[in-house]
Write a protein that holds these residues in place. Structure first.
Motif, PDB file in Angstrom:
ATOM      1  N   ASP A 109       0.816  -1.213   0.000  1.00  0.00           N
ATOM      2  CA  ASP A 109       0.000   0.000   0.000  1.00  0.00           C
ATOM      3  C   ASP A 109       0.852   1.267   0.000  1.00  0.00           C
ATOM      4  O   ASP A 109       0.340   2.364   0.134  1.00  0.00           O
ATOM      5  CB  ASP A 109      -0.965   0.002   1.183  1.00  0.00           C
ATOM      6  CG  ASP A 109      -0.263  -0.033   2.527  1.00  0.00           C
ATOM      7  OD1 ASP A 109       0.981   0.048   2.568  1.00  0.00           O
ATOM      8  OD2 ASP A 109      -0.966  -0.120   3.546  1.00  0.00           O
ATOM      9  N   TRP A 115       6.916  -7.389  -5.634  1.00  0.00           N
ATOM     10  CA  TRP A 115       6.258  -7.756  -6.886  1.00  0.00           C
ATOM     11  C   TRP A 115       6.762  -9.111  -7.376  1.00  0.00           C
ATOM     12  O   TRP A 115       5.974  -9.990  -7.705  1.00  0.00           O
ATOM     13  CB  TRP A 115       6.502  -6.692  -7.965  1.00  0.00           C
ATOM     14  CG  TRP A 115       5.733  -6.978  -9.214  1.00  0.00           C
ATOM     15  CD1 TRP A 115       4.483  -6.560  -9.516  1.00  0.00           C
ATOM     16  CD2 TRP A 115       6.166  -7.780 -10.332  1.00  0.00           C
ATOM     17  NE1 TRP A 115       4.097  -7.041 -10.746  1.00  0.00           N
ATOM     18  CE2 TRP A 115       5.115  -7.794 -11.268  1.00  0.00           C
ATOM     19  CE3 TRP A 115       7.319  -8.479 -10.622  1.00  0.00           C
ATOM     20  CZ2 TRP A 115       5.198  -8.487 -12.468  1.00  0.00           C
ATOM     21  CZ3 TRP A 115       7.407  -9.167 -11.824  1.00  0.00           C
ATOM     22  CH2 TRP A 115       6.350  -9.165 -12.736  1.00  0.00           C
ATOM     23  N   VAL A 148      -2.493 -11.120 -14.267  1.00  0.00           N
ATOM     24  CA  VAL A 148      -1.851  -9.991 -13.584  1.00  0.00           C
ATOM     25  C   VAL A 148      -0.526  -9.583 -14.223  1.00  0.00           C
ATOM     26  O   VAL A 148       0.181  -8.731 -13.695  1.00  0.00           O
ATOM     27  CB  VAL A 148      -1.611 -10.302 -12.089  1.00  0.00           C
ATOM     28  CG1 VAL A 148      -2.907 -10.567 -11.360  1.00  0.00           C
ATOM     29  CG2 VAL A 148      -0.651 -11.464 -11.921  1.00  0.00           C
ATOM     30  N   LYS A 195       0.504  -7.674 -16.540  1.00  0.00           N
ATOM     31  CA  LYS A 195       0.792  -6.304 -16.949  1.00  0.00           C
ATOM     32  C   LYS A 195       1.027  -5.354 -15.772  1.00  0.00           C
ATOM     33  O   LYS A 195       1.269  -4.170 -15.965  1.00  0.00           O
ATOM     34  CB  LYS A 195      -0.337  -5.780 -17.827  1.00  0.00           C
ATOM     35  CG  LYS A 195      -0.411  -6.492 -19.164  1.00  0.00           C
ATOM     36  CD  LYS A 195      -1.521  -5.913 -20.020  1.00  0.00           C
ATOM     37  CE  LYS A 195      -1.490  -6.465 -21.417  1.00  0.00           C
ATOM     38  NZ  LYS A 195      -2.019  -7.770 -21.606  1.00  0.00           N
ATOM     39  N   THR A 196       0.958  -5.850 -14.559  1.00  0.00           N
ATOM     40  CA  THR A 196       1.187  -4.992 -13.395  1.00  0.00           C
ATOM     41  C   THR A 196       2.672  -4.696 -13.250  1.00  0.00           C
ATOM     42  O   THR A 196       3.516  -5.479 -13.664  1.00  0.00           O
ATOM     43  CB  THR A 196       0.676  -5.666 -12.111  1.00  0.00           C
ATOM     44  OG1 THR A 196       1.371  -6.892 -11.923  1.00  0.00           O
ATOM     45  CG2 THR A 196      -0.817  -5.916 -12.183  1.00  0.00           C
ATOM     46  N   THR A 204       3.891  -2.564 -10.195  1.00  0.00           N
ATOM     47  CA  THR A 204       4.255  -2.391  -8.789  1.00  0.00           C
ATOM     48  C   THR A 204       3.592  -3.455  -7.925  1.00  0.00           C
ATOM     49  O   THR A 204       2.633  -4.116  -8.336  1.00  0.00           O
ATOM     50  CB  THR A 204       3.821  -0.999  -8.267  1.00  0.00           C
ATOM     51  OG1 THR A 204       2.393  -0.948  -8.248  1.00  0.00           O
ATOM     52  CG2 THR A 204       4.395   0.117  -9.116  1.00  0.00           C
ATOM     53  N   GLU A 238       1.816  -2.851  -5.304  1.00  0.00           N
ATOM     54  CA  GLU A 238       0.455  -2.412  -5.009  1.00  0.00           C
ATOM     55  C   GLU A 238      -0.496  -2.783  -6.148  1.00  0.00           C
ATOM     56  O   GLU A 238      -1.613  -3.238  -5.912  1.00  0.00           O
ATOM     57  CB  GLU A 238       0.433  -0.901  -4.777  1.00  0.00           C
ATOM     58  CG  GLU A 238      -0.925  -0.386  -4.343  1.00  0.00           C
ATOM     59  CD  GLU A 238      -0.924   1.105  -4.051  1.00  0.00           C
ATOM     60  OE1 GLU A 238      -1.853   1.537  -3.357  1.00  0.00           O
ATOM     61  OE2 GLU A 238      -0.017   1.813  -4.522  1.00  0.00           O
ATOM     62  N   GLU A 239      -0.053  -2.636  -7.391  1.00  0.00           N
ATOM     63  CA  GLU A 239      -0.901  -2.984  -8.543  1.00  0.00           C
ATOM     64  C   GLU A 239      -1.214  -4.472  -8.575  1.00  0.00           C
ATOM     65  O   GLU A 239      -2.362  -4.865  -8.797  1.00  0.00           O
ATOM     66  CB  GLU A 239      -0.200  -2.598  -9.853  1.00  0.00           C
ATOM     67  CG  GLU A 239      -0.202  -1.138 -10.173  1.00  0.00           C
ATOM     68  CD  GLU A 239       0.561  -0.848 -11.457  1.00  0.00           C
ATOM     69  OE1 GLU A 239       1.201  -1.754 -12.030  1.00  0.00           O
ATOM     70  OE2 GLU A 239       0.522   0.309 -11.888  1.00  0.00           O
ATOM     71  N   ILE A 240      -0.193  -5.304  -8.400  1.00  0.00           N
ATOM     72  CA  ILE A 240      -0.430  -6.751  -8.469  1.00  0.00           C
ATOM     73  C   ILE A 240      -1.332  -7.196  -7.326  1.00  0.00           C
ATOM     74  O   ILE A 240      -2.216  -8.035  -7.503  1.00  0.00           O
ATOM     75  CB  ILE A 240       0.897  -7.551  -8.520  1.00  0.00           C
ATOM     76  CG1 ILE A 240       0.630  -8.988  -8.998  1.00  0.00           C
ATOM     77  CG2 ILE A 240       1.600  -7.571  -7.184  1.00  0.00           C
ATOM     78  CD1 ILE A 240       1.888  -9.776  -9.322  1.00  0.00           C
ATOM     79  N   THR A 244      -3.619  -5.349  -5.718  1.00  0.00           N
ATOM     80  CA  THR A 244      -4.968  -4.848  -6.003  1.00  0.00           C
ATOM     81  C   THR A 244      -5.646  -5.704  -7.063  1.00  0.00           C
ATOM     82  O   THR A 244      -6.828  -6.042  -6.943  1.00  0.00           O
ATOM     83  CB  THR A 244      -4.910  -3.376  -6.455  1.00  0.00           C
ATOM     84  OG1 THR A 244      -4.275  -2.618  -5.413  1.00  0.00           O
ATOM     85  CG2 THR A 244      -6.287  -2.818  -6.721  1.00  0.00           C
ATOM     86  N   LYS A 245      -4.903  -6.076  -8.098  1.00  0.00           N
ATOM     87  CA  LYS A 245      -5.458  -6.906  -9.164  1.00  0.00           C
ATOM     88  C   LYS A 245      -5.869  -8.278  -8.616  1.00  0.00           C
ATOM     89  O   LYS A 245      -6.948  -8.790  -8.930  1.00  0.00           O
ATOM     90  CB  LYS A 245      -4.430  -7.067 -10.299  1.00  0.00           C
ATOM     91  CG  LYS A 245      -4.904  -7.899 -11.460  1.00  0.00           C
ATOM     92  CD  LYS A 245      -5.998  -7.201 -12.228  1.00  0.00           C
ATOM     93  CE  LYS A 245      -6.344  -7.990 -13.466  1.00  0.00           C
ATOM     94  NZ  LYS A 245      -7.398  -7.403 -14.233  1.00  0.00           N
ATOM     95  N   SER A 267      -9.022  -7.938  -6.609  1.00  0.00           N
ATOM     96  CA  SER A 267     -10.209  -7.751  -7.446  1.00  0.00           C
ATOM     97  C   SER A 267     -10.639  -9.057  -8.108  1.00  0.00           C
ATOM     98  O   SER A 267     -11.822  -9.286  -8.337  1.00  0.00           O
ATOM     99  CB  SER A 267      -9.968  -6.677  -8.503  1.00  0.00           C
ATOM    100  OG  SER A 267      -9.102  -7.146  -9.506  1.00  0.00           O
TER     101      SER A 267
END
Length: 180
Positions: free
Chosen positions: A15, A35, A50, A52-53, A55, A57-59, A61-62, A65
């Motif tokens: 985060d 990551w 996942v 294309k993530t 960072t 945080e992106e991975i 969050t993906k 979801s």
């Protein structure tokens, strides 16, 4: 996964809640480490979701979801899986109990409320025929029952089964030797 990241002291990359004194280079190293750590623990099919993530945080969050969804179809699926669960004869008692616990936890993680009665009925219903006498004793011999009582009773019964198997195989060996 989060526990592993905590163990490696890099969970803050999820985060990006950094300490003020952490230098930029160290932050970037932790983001890359987290990551790659997450990425290396994923199956190929999930990696495609996942990939294309960039960072941590992106991975994260993906993944949330994709798998922490609380949609109605997901909840229906979990409830169906829970109430249709049956012990698999190819697995031992502990593996079957683990599967049951996973279903219970999946429902709880989707914010569904499982009552003690629902859990006990589902577990008793999942038992195979070899536990019929135990199931009847638990269902009709008590006014209140919990999953813990069922699990303890199953483990004791399993010990009885193992003891009976050992006794019968020893007895059989004795009979065979007696005729030689």
């Amino acid at each position: 996964m989060k526990a592993l990241l905590m163990q490696h002291q890099c969970v803050k990359a999820l985060d990006e809640s950094w300490d003020e004194d952490l230098i930029e280079r160290k932050r970037n190293e932790q983001i890359d480490t987290v990551w790659s750590f997450i990425f290396l623990h994923l199956s190929n099919s999930i990696i495609r979701e996942v990939g294309k993530t960039v960072t941590a945080e992106e991975i994260w969050t993906k993944l949330e979801s994709l798998y922490k969804t609380k949609s109605l179809p997901n909840k229906c699926y979990l409830w169906k899986q829970f109430f249709s669960f049956k012990f698999d004869p190819h697995f031992d008692l502990e593996a079957n109990l683990d599967r049951f616990n996973k279903l219970t936890q999946d429902l709880t993680n989707s914010s569904e409320k499982l009552t003690i009665e629902q859990q006990t009925v589902a577990l008793l219903s999942a038992l195979p025929e070899k536990y019929k006498d135990l199931r009847n004793a638990l269902e009709y011999g008590r006014t209140f029952i919990t999953v813990e009582v069922i699990v303890a009773s199953l483990r004791n019964k399993e010990l009885e089964f193992q003891s009976e198997t050992k006794t019968s195989s020893i007895g059989f060996g004795y009979i065979v030797r007696g005729h030689n």
